[in-house]
Design an enzyme around this catalytic site. Structure first.
Site, PDB file in Angstrom:
ATOM      1  CG  HIS A   1      -1.868  -1.091   1.359  1.00 49.50           C
ATOM      2  ND1 HIS A   1      -1.979  -1.872   2.480  1.00 49.50           N
ATOM      3  CD2 HIS A   1      -2.783  -1.577   0.484  1.00 49.50           C
ATOM      4  CE1 HIS A   1      -2.925  -2.778   2.309  1.00 49.50           C
ATOM      5  NE2 HIS A   1      -3.435  -2.630   1.097  1.00 49.50           N
TER       6      HIS A   1
ATOM      7  CE  LYS B   1     -20.124 -11.956  10.456  1.00 48.84           C
ATOM      8  NZ  LYS B   1     -20.894 -13.090  10.024  1.00 48.84           N
TER       9      LYS B   1
ATOM     10  NE  ARG C   1      -2.544  -7.577  -4.182  1.00 48.00           N
ATOM     11  CZ  ARG C   1      -3.252  -7.747  -3.093  1.00 48.00           C
ATOM     12  NH1 ARG C   1      -2.646  -8.021  -1.962  1.00 48.00           N
ATOM     13  NH2 ARG C   1      -4.560  -7.675  -3.108  1.00 48.00           N
TER      14      ARG C   1
ATOM     15  CB  SER D   1      -4.130  -6.786   4.551  1.00 53.18           C
ATOM     16  OG  SER D   1      -3.642  -5.557   4.108  1.00 53.18           O
TER      17      SER D   1
HETATM   18  P1  ADP Z   1      -9.738  -3.996  -0.129  1.00 55.58           P
HETATM   19  O1  ADP Z   1     -10.310  -4.796   1.002  1.00 55.58           O
HETATM   20  O2  ADP Z   1     -10.579  -2.869  -0.610  1.00 55.58           O
HETATM   21  O3  ADP Z   1      -9.152  -4.821  -1.263  1.00 55.58           O
HETATM   22  P2  ADP Z   1      -7.040  -3.673   0.740  1.00 55.58           P
HETATM   23  O4  ADP Z   1      -6.586  -2.984   1.965  1.00 55.58           O
HETATM   24  O5  ADP Z   1      -6.859  -5.158   0.717  1.00 55.58           O
HETATM   25  O6  ADP Z   1      -8.528  -3.252   0.573  1.00 55.58           O
HETATM   26  O7  ADP Z   1      -6.341  -3.058  -0.542  1.00 55.58           O
HETATM   27  C1  ADP Z   1      -6.521  -1.735  -0.962  1.00 55.58           C
HETATM   28  C2  ADP Z   1      -5.905  -1.566  -2.344  1.00 55.58           C
HETATM   29  O8  ADP Z   1      -4.497  -1.807  -2.286  1.00 55.58           O
HETATM   30  C3  ADP Z   1      -6.433  -2.537  -3.405  1.00 55.58           C
HETATM   31  O9  ADP Z   1      -6.477  -1.868  -4.644  1.00 55.58           O
HETATM   32  C4  ADP Z   1      -5.393  -3.617  -3.449  1.00 55.58           C
HETATM   33  O10 ADP Z   1      -5.366  -4.269  -4.698  1.00 55.58           O
HETATM   34  C5  ADP Z   1      -4.136  -2.787  -3.230  1.00 55.58           C
HETATM   35  N1  ADP Z   1      -3.051  -3.591  -2.702  1.00 55.58           N
HETATM   36  C6  ADP Z   1      -3.060  -4.399  -1.614  1.00 55.58           C
HETATM   37  N2  ADP Z   1      -1.856  -4.982  -1.430  1.00 55.58           N
HETATM   38  C7  ADP Z   1      -1.055  -4.527  -2.434  1.00 55.58           C
HETATM   39  C8  ADP Z   1       0.304  -4.782  -2.821  1.00 55.58           C
HETATM   40  N3  ADP Z   1       1.071  -5.638  -2.149  1.00 55.58           N
HETATM   41  N4  ADP Z   1       0.787  -4.143  -3.918  1.00 55.58           N
HETATM   42  C9  ADP Z   1      -0.004  -3.291  -4.610  1.00 55.58           C
HETATM   43  N5  ADP Z   1      -1.302  -3.030  -4.314  1.00 55.58           N
HETATM   44  C10 ADP Z   1      -1.812  -3.629  -3.234  1.00 55.58           C
END
Ligand code: ADP
Length: 157
Positions: free
Chosen positions: A18, A42, A91, A129
């Site tokens: 992120h 959840k 990704r 995450s």
């Molecule tokens: P959501 O639950 O909306 O997917 P996330 O917190 O998982 O929220 O992710 C937010 C954004 O960040 C999404 O567009 C996701 O694809 C992107 N993202 C998550 N991890 C990575 C990563 N390692 N590299 C690039 N983008 C990422």
């Protein structure tokens, strides 16, 4: 006109993936709202407040970045913030299929929005995450996957 973007996500927790997306997007936008939404699944590990605190640690002193909480439809939040861009990271092909549908539906609902995708850096492709949450839950060291300025050690799980 100011280019304002919203980067929505659950960020439970915010990772190096992120962080990299936000850092690279800074040349494209005048303002980026990192919008922390509730995790629809959840198995949330950190509260909204904790997640916001972590992200603020990473971007402290950077006036271009603002960390906010949001609920409801993302496009309604974008309208409220005057944002014409949605920022998302990609990704894998699976990410693409998921993101494509959301972006197209958002565009159909609100023509004034453009979703901008940044491709992940190769080294961040496996970072997500939910894996980081599992590492933390089981007492492992997840620091490799977390921004250097982020300090989660004070929060006991
Ligand atoms: P959501 O639950 O909306 O997917 P996330 O917190 O998982 O929220 O992710 C937010 C954004 O960040 C999404 O567009 C996701 O694809 C992107 N993202 C998550 N991890 C990575 C990563 N390692 N590299 C690039 N983008 C990422």
């Amino acid at each position: 006109m100011e280019k304002i973007a919203v980067f929505p996500g659950s960020f439970d927790p915010f990772t190096v993936g992120h962080e990299s997306i936000v850092n690279r997007a800074q040349v494209l936008f005048d303002k980026i709202y990192i919008a922390v939404g509730s995790n629809s699944k959840k198995d949330a590990l950190f509260s909204l407040e904790e997640r916001k605190t972590f992200i603020n640690q990473v971007f402290e002193g950077n006036s271009k970045i603002e960390v906010v909480h949001f609920e409801g439809l993302t496009i309604e939040f974008c309208k409220k913030m005057g944002a014409e861009y949605l920022l998302r990271g990609l990704r894998t092909a699976a990410d693409f299929e998921y993101e494509r549908a959301i972006a197209q539906v958002n565009k159909a609902m609100y023509e004034g929005i453009e979703t901008v995708f940044l491709l992940t850096m190769p080294e961040h492709t496996p970072v997500n995450s939910s894996i980081v949450r599992d590492i933390i839950r089981h007492g492992g060291d997840a620091s490799k996957f977390l921004p250097k300025k982020m300090n989660i050690t004070k929060i006991k799980k």
